[in-house]
Write a protein that holds these residues in place. Sequence first.
Motif, PDB file in Angstrom:
ATOM      1  N   ASP A   1      76.402 -29.249 -12.672  1.00 21.46           N
ATOM      2  CA  ASP A   1      75.703 -30.529 -12.804  1.00 21.46           C
ATOM      3  C   ASP A   1      74.227 -30.293 -13.071  1.00 21.46           C
ATOM      4  N   ALA A   2      73.660 -31.133 -13.965  1.00 21.33           N
ATOM      5  CA  ALA A   2      72.228 -31.091 -14.171  1.00 21.33           C
ATOM      6  C   ALA A   2      71.551 -31.400 -12.853  1.00 21.33           C
ATOM      7  N   GLY A   3      70.398 -30.735 -12.604  1.00 24.15           N
ATOM      8  CA  GLY A   3      69.693 -30.905 -11.343  1.00 24.15           C
ATOM      9  C   GLY A   3      68.901 -32.185 -11.313  1.00 24.15           C
ATOM     10  N   ILE A   4      69.580 -33.295 -11.084  1.00 22.53           N
ATOM     11  CA  ILE A   4      68.918 -34.595 -11.020  1.00 22.53           C
ATOM     12  C   ILE A   4      69.318 -35.268  -9.720  1.00 22.53           C
ATOM     13  N   THR A   5      68.334 -35.707  -8.973  1.00 19.97           N
ATOM     14  CA  THR A   5      68.596 -36.489  -7.774  1.00 19.97           C
ATOM     15  C   THR A   5      67.851 -37.811  -7.863  1.00 19.97           C
ATOM     16  N   GLN A   6      68.421 -38.809  -7.192  1.00 21.47           N
ATOM     17  CA  GLN A   6      67.795 -40.119  -7.133  1.00 21.47           C
ATOM     18  C   GLN A   6      67.713 -40.550  -5.677  1.00 21.47           C
ATOM     19  N   SER A   7      66.629 -41.213  -5.341  1.00 17.10           N
ATOM     20  CA  SER A   7      66.495 -41.726  -3.987  1.00 17.10           C
ATOM     21  C   SER A   7      65.779 -43.074  -3.996  1.00 17.10           C
ATOM     22  N   PRO A   8      66.187 -43.995  -3.120  1.00 17.10           N
ATOM     23  CA  PRO A   8      67.377 -43.882  -2.289  1.00 17.10           C
ATOM     24  C   PRO A   8      68.645 -44.058  -3.114  1.00 17.10           C
ATOM     25  N   ARG A   9      69.769 -43.813  -2.545  1.00 13.65           N
ATOM     26  CA  ARG A   9      71.034 -44.034  -3.247  1.00 13.65           C
ATOM     27  C   ARG A   9      71.496 -45.480  -3.111  1.00 13.65           C
ATOM     28  N   HIS A  10      71.125 -46.110  -2.038  1.00 11.45           N
ATOM     29  CA  HIS A  10      71.451 -47.517  -1.823  1.00 11.45           C
ATOM     30  C   HIS A  10      70.245 -48.189  -1.187  1.00 11.45           C
ATOM     31  N   LYS A  11      69.988 -49.424  -1.624  1.00 14.85           N
ATOM     32  CA  LYS A  11      68.887 -50.168  -0.999  1.00 14.85           C
ATOM     33  C   LYS A  11      69.177 -51.650  -1.081  1.00 14.85           C
ATOM     34  N   VAL A  12      68.920 -52.321   0.023  1.00 15.69           N
ATOM     35  CA  VAL A  12      69.000 -53.770   0.084  1.00 15.69           C
ATOM     36  C   VAL A  12      67.610 -54.272   0.434  1.00 15.69           C
ATOM     37  N   THR A  13      67.109 -55.209  -0.336  1.00 14.29           N
ATOM     38  CA  THR A  13      65.769 -55.712  -0.107  1.00 14.29           C
ATOM     39  C   THR A  13      65.754 -57.218  -0.331  1.00 14.29           C
ATOM     40  N   GLU A  14      64.635 -57.811  -0.058  1.00 15.79           N
ATOM     41  CA  GLU A  14      64.510 -59.255  -0.209  1.00 15.79           C
ATOM     42  C   GLU A  14      63.642 -59.604  -1.416  1.00 15.79           C
ATOM     43  N   THR A  15      63.912 -60.763  -1.962  1.00 17.85           N
ATOM     44  CA  THR A  15      63.136 -61.251  -3.094  1.00 17.85           C
ATOM     45  C   THR A  15      61.649 -61.233  -2.775  1.00 17.85           C
ATOM     46  N   GLY A  16      60.870 -60.733  -3.729  1.00 20.12           N
ATOM     47  CA  GLY A  16      59.424 -60.724  -3.580  1.00 20.12           C
ATOM     48  C   GLY A  16      58.851 -59.437  -3.014  1.00 20.12           C
ATOM     49  N   THR A  17      59.702 -58.562  -2.528  1.00 22.92           N
ATOM     50  CA  THR A  17      59.187 -57.309  -1.970  1.00 22.92           C
ATOM     51  C   THR A  17      59.088 -56.247  -3.065  1.00 22.92           C
ATOM     52  N   PRO A  18      58.140 -55.312  -2.927  1.00 17.97           N
ATOM     53  CA  PRO A  18      58.059 -54.211  -3.891  1.00 17.97           C
ATOM     54  C   PRO A  18      59.103 -53.141  -3.570  1.00 17.97           C
ATOM     55  N   VAL A  19      59.603 -52.511  -4.622  1.00 19.85           N
ATOM     56  CA  VAL A  19      60.606 -51.471  -4.456  1.00 19.85           C
ATOM     57  C   VAL A  19      60.268 -50.324  -5.410  1.00 19.85           C
ATOM     58  N   THR A  20      60.360 -49.101  -4.914  1.00 23.73           N
ATOM     59  CA  THR A  20      60.169 -47.933  -5.766  1.00 23.73           C
ATOM     60  C   THR A  20      61.383 -47.027  -5.665  1.00 23.73           C
ATOM     61  N   LEU A  21      61.904 -46.683  -6.828  1.00 20.01           N
ATOM     62  CA  LEU A  21      63.023 -45.752  -6.931  1.00 20.01           C
ATOM     63  C   LEU A  21      62.491 -44.438  -7.499  1.00 20.01           C
ATOM     64  N   ARG A  22      63.037 -43.352  -6.987  1.00 23.15           N
ATOM     65  CA  ARG A  22      62.548 -42.043  -7.399  1.00 23.15           C
ATOM     66  C   ARG A  22      63.645 -41.256  -8.108  1.00 23.15           C
ATOM     67  N   CYS A  23      63.244 -40.577  -9.161  1.00 19.09           N
ATOM     68  CA  CYS A  23      64.118 -39.639  -9.852  1.00 19.09           C
ATOM     69  C   CYS A  23      63.439 -38.280  -9.833  1.00 19.09           C
ATOM     70  N   HIS A  24      64.189 -37.271  -9.434  1.00 19.47           N
ATOM     71  CA  HIS A  24      63.652 -35.915  -9.342  1.00 19.47           C
ATOM     72  C   HIS A  24      64.558 -34.958 -10.107  1.00 19.47           C
ATOM     73  N   GLN A  25      63.979 -34.118 -10.943  1.00 20.04           N
ATOM     74  CA  GLN A  25      64.758 -33.143 -11.701  1.00 20.04           C
ATOM     75  C   GLN A  25      64.242 -31.734 -11.460  1.00 20.04           C
ATOM     76  N   THR A  26      65.166 -30.789 -11.548  1.00 21.43           N
ATOM     77  CA  THR A  26      64.800 -29.390 -11.382  1.00 21.43           C
ATOM     78  C   THR A  26      64.979 -28.616 -12.682  1.00 21.43           C
ATOM     79  N   GLU A  27      65.229 -29.325 -13.787  1.00 20.59           N
ATOM     80  CA  GLU A  27      65.529 -28.691 -15.071  1.00 20.59           C
ATOM     81  C   GLU A  27      64.293 -28.474 -15.936  1.00 20.59           C
ATOM     82  N   ASN A  28      63.162 -29.029 -15.543  1.00 17.05           N
ATOM     83  CA  ASN A  28      61.920 -28.923 -16.322  1.00 17.05           C
ATOM     84  C   ASN A  28      62.062 -29.554 -17.714  1.00 17.05           C
TER      85      ASN A  28
END
Lengths: 113, 113
Positions: A1-28
Amino acid sequence: DAGITQSPRHKVTETGTPVTLRCHQTENHRYMYWYRQDPGHGLRLIHYSYGVKDTDKGEVSDGYSVSRSKTEDFLLTLESATSSQTSVYFCAISARGFIDEQFFGPGTRLTVL
Amino acid sequence: QKEVEQNSGPLSVPEGAIASLNCTYSDRGSQSFFWYRQYSGKSPELIMFIYSNGDKEDGRFTAQLNKASQYVSLLIRDSQPSDSATYLCAVNPPQGGSEKLVFGKGTKLTVNP
């Protein structure tokens, strides 16, 4: 598998709140992408990056911003989440070789209540 | 408007049969073509790519490309229940660059034991 991770894997939030999703790779790999996948719409490109600090909009960029301060990390931010942004978000990477195939991370399921 | 069209299915075949998945695209001059497999709840996984007219074989999978008809297909021989998934066609249009990869909505395949 390509070295890609995402975080979080699941998130529940409320309307109007800020959310940041992260993608991290080790493949350069130089290219990184954010997609959302919804029933009836398939995969749609939100934003992509072609290098550190180099980003551009995709098909459905409204309401989203991105940042890439390091080769390995690509962040997707929903400044004020709405229920229409409930979706599964996938990060992908590409080495931008001759064929230019993209490889996907495991995805983040986001629910905005 | 760049479009990639796939029959949404579901396509149901018996175990051991040949499954034929089809994809048409609107942007003449598109350069490369990809097939992804996506199991339920998982991320898309690249199966094959093709960029020249004709057939390309990889194990039980054969991709077929006809640029004159703007048509690409995926044949799965000796179908197995483990092939049950949604298959996504993706096209790299002539403007080039993986940032412009366009996905179809996918065809759901069910292989019955």
